[in-house]
Design an enzyme around this catalytic site. Sequence first.
Site, mmCIF file in Angstrom:
data_model
loop_
_atom_site.group_PDB
_atom_site.id
_atom_site.type_symbol
_atom_site.label_atom_id
_atom_site.label_comp_id
_atom_site.label_asym_id
_atom_site.label_seq_id
_atom_site.Cartn_x
_atom_site.Cartn_y
_atom_site.Cartn_z
ATOM 1 N N ASP A 82 -54.056 -40.963 -19.723
ATOM 2 C CA ASP A 82 -54.354 -42.152 -20.517
ATOM 3 C C ASP A 82 -53.242 -43.174 -20.350
ATOM 4 O O ASP A 82 -52.479 -43.121 -19.384
ATOM 5 C CB ASP A 82 -54.521 -41.748 -21.991
ATOM 6 C CG ASP A 82 -55.564 -42.586 -22.711
ATOM 7 O OD1 ASP A 82 -55.287 -43.769 -22.976
ATOM 8 O OD2 ASP A 82 -56.661 -42.068 -22.993
ATOM 9 N N HIS A 304 -54.120 -46.415 -27.357
ATOM 10 C CA HIS A 304 -55.341 -45.766 -26.896
ATOM 11 C C HIS A 304 -55.159 -44.257 -26.752
ATOM 12 O O HIS A 304 -55.943 -43.461 -27.286
ATOM 13 C CB HIS A 304 -55.760 -46.392 -25.568
ATOM 14 C CG HIS A 304 -57.091 -45.956 -25.064
ATOM 15 N ND1 HIS A 304 -57.267 -44.820 -24.317
ATOM 16 C CD2 HIS A 304 -58.325 -46.515 -25.185
ATOM 17 C CE1 HIS A 304 -58.546 -44.693 -23.989
ATOM 18 N NE2 HIS A 304 -59.202 -45.724 -24.511
ATOM 19 N N SER A 473 -64.477 -43.954 -24.954
ATOM 20 C CA SER A 473 -63.139 -43.358 -24.927
ATOM 21 C C SER A 473 -62.911 -42.447 -26.118
ATOM 22 O O SER A 473 -62.080 -41.541 -26.061
ATOM 23 C CB SER A 473 -62.067 -44.451 -24.935
ATOM 24 O OG SER A 473 -61.911 -45.034 -23.678
#
Length: 548
Positions: A82, A304, A473
Amino acid sequence: MVFPFPYRLRLLGISLLLPVLVSAQTTPPASPLPTPTAPASPQWYLLDAQQDGGVMGISANRAYQELLQGKVSTPVLVAVIDAGIDTTHADLKRVLWHNPREIAGNGVDDDKNGYTDDVWGWNFLGGPDGRNVNQEALEETRLLARLKPLYQGKTRAAVPAAKRPEYDLYLRVRKAYEAKVKENTEQLRQFGQAYAENAQGAEGLKQTLGVTRLDTATLRNPPTQDPEVRQITRGLYQTLLQTGFASLDDVLVEMKKGLQETQDQLDYGLNLRFNPRTIVGDQPENVKQRNYGNRDVAGPDPMHGTHVAGIIGADRDNGAGILGLAPNIQIMSVRAVPDGDERDKDVANAIRYAVDNGAQIINMSFGKYYSPQRPAVEEAIRYANTKGVLLIHSAGNENNNLDNAAQYPAPTFQNGQPVPNMITVGASARTNDETLAADFSNYGKLRVDVFAPGNQIYSTLPGSQYGNLSGTSMAAPVVTGIAATLKSYFPQLTAAQLKRIILASAQPVHTQVRQPGTNKLVDFSTLSRTGGIVNLYRAVLLAQQPTP
């Protein structure tokens, strides 16, 4: 590209907020926005449709209460490829992988794996001087920058036969690039105007009410008896409840972030002259090069990856924060995804790093539509398969039918054979109605395996904070969490068996839903191979049966 929320639809949601703020309509935006500052909220995705009022969760709480209570779990190592993970987060620091063969900070590659001081994982976007790539160009931009000097102004007939496939690629890339430049330029104009008008409207309402903040408490019981103003505040209050925002001020903050992202897309993602790779100092086209990067697994913006990690395995035993899906877990951070499109070389090396350091499952919440070094990625995926490693991949947020528009890493190899050790995941929402398929989610009866909750998912954020994000995601780590839970309680299961169980146990759904990106109603079961939503309870039941 990582998807902290559906990029294009986030801006669409902003445009639809305009009438809400100015004329106080009660229609919510088409795509809820992330709310990092929102107060703690239930993790709806852990709930059970039968026991929890029809909420379309994955029955995780029920599985733990009825099937797994008192059973012994075993350690599972999950890699998260990521943008980075906040290694200091209170709900993650106890579950993060620590390389037992490496001594922190001594500047020596103690375990001789080629990566010095890789205590928490590795960063393939870092330079030897400690700097990091944050913004990157889109793959279309990088391809066009390379191909334009070779083919600009030429006709296909003038190009040697051996070069015509590359010339055709140049035409496709140029068309896609020009369309994105046009789209983002227009979005910047439209949403700049929308932000200005909404900000002005909010300021006017504050002055009318004599308040400094338009939060839910104020809007629910406004300090005025004017019936027209009370009608406006009532509509705004309902909109905030429906979208998960704490205040109109937070909405404006998110709108401004959306504007900045659009500007960044033009300045960096679509800038033919932008090349941050010099920071890394590697040979970008050399897919055989392995040993580059640095030890900074958080990077400049770990939002994220931190959110993804929390969904999979936030500490279940600390009595605080949220519950990660998997018990007895270690999470390895491998940074390879910038704000822009990831490079195939980095993805391939990230997969190999995770496999070589013992990861049993890899979460890959990223994707793009061009893959110039696809063979290198496929070689790494095949390598992972030989080591029994399962890959979970997000389907993407452009409401595309992936049966017609390939997204990479693809669920099939270049020779057409399916990837046996990968699951591709679309995103579902909370309610069993026409909104069940998240409006942003990619789909495909052939190329998307299954859906999982991915809309307004509450998880960890940097700085020991929590908040909602939306996207495939978020759906992928839900499936990763299920896989890790199964592997923990049934350690004998292979990657192939985990995939079979997860897909076979998906709860079939035949609700008429809006096909993502349209108002067309379709049977939810037509949007993926399984036609269902992953379900931990059903998966555990299936795992308890004798293995064929």
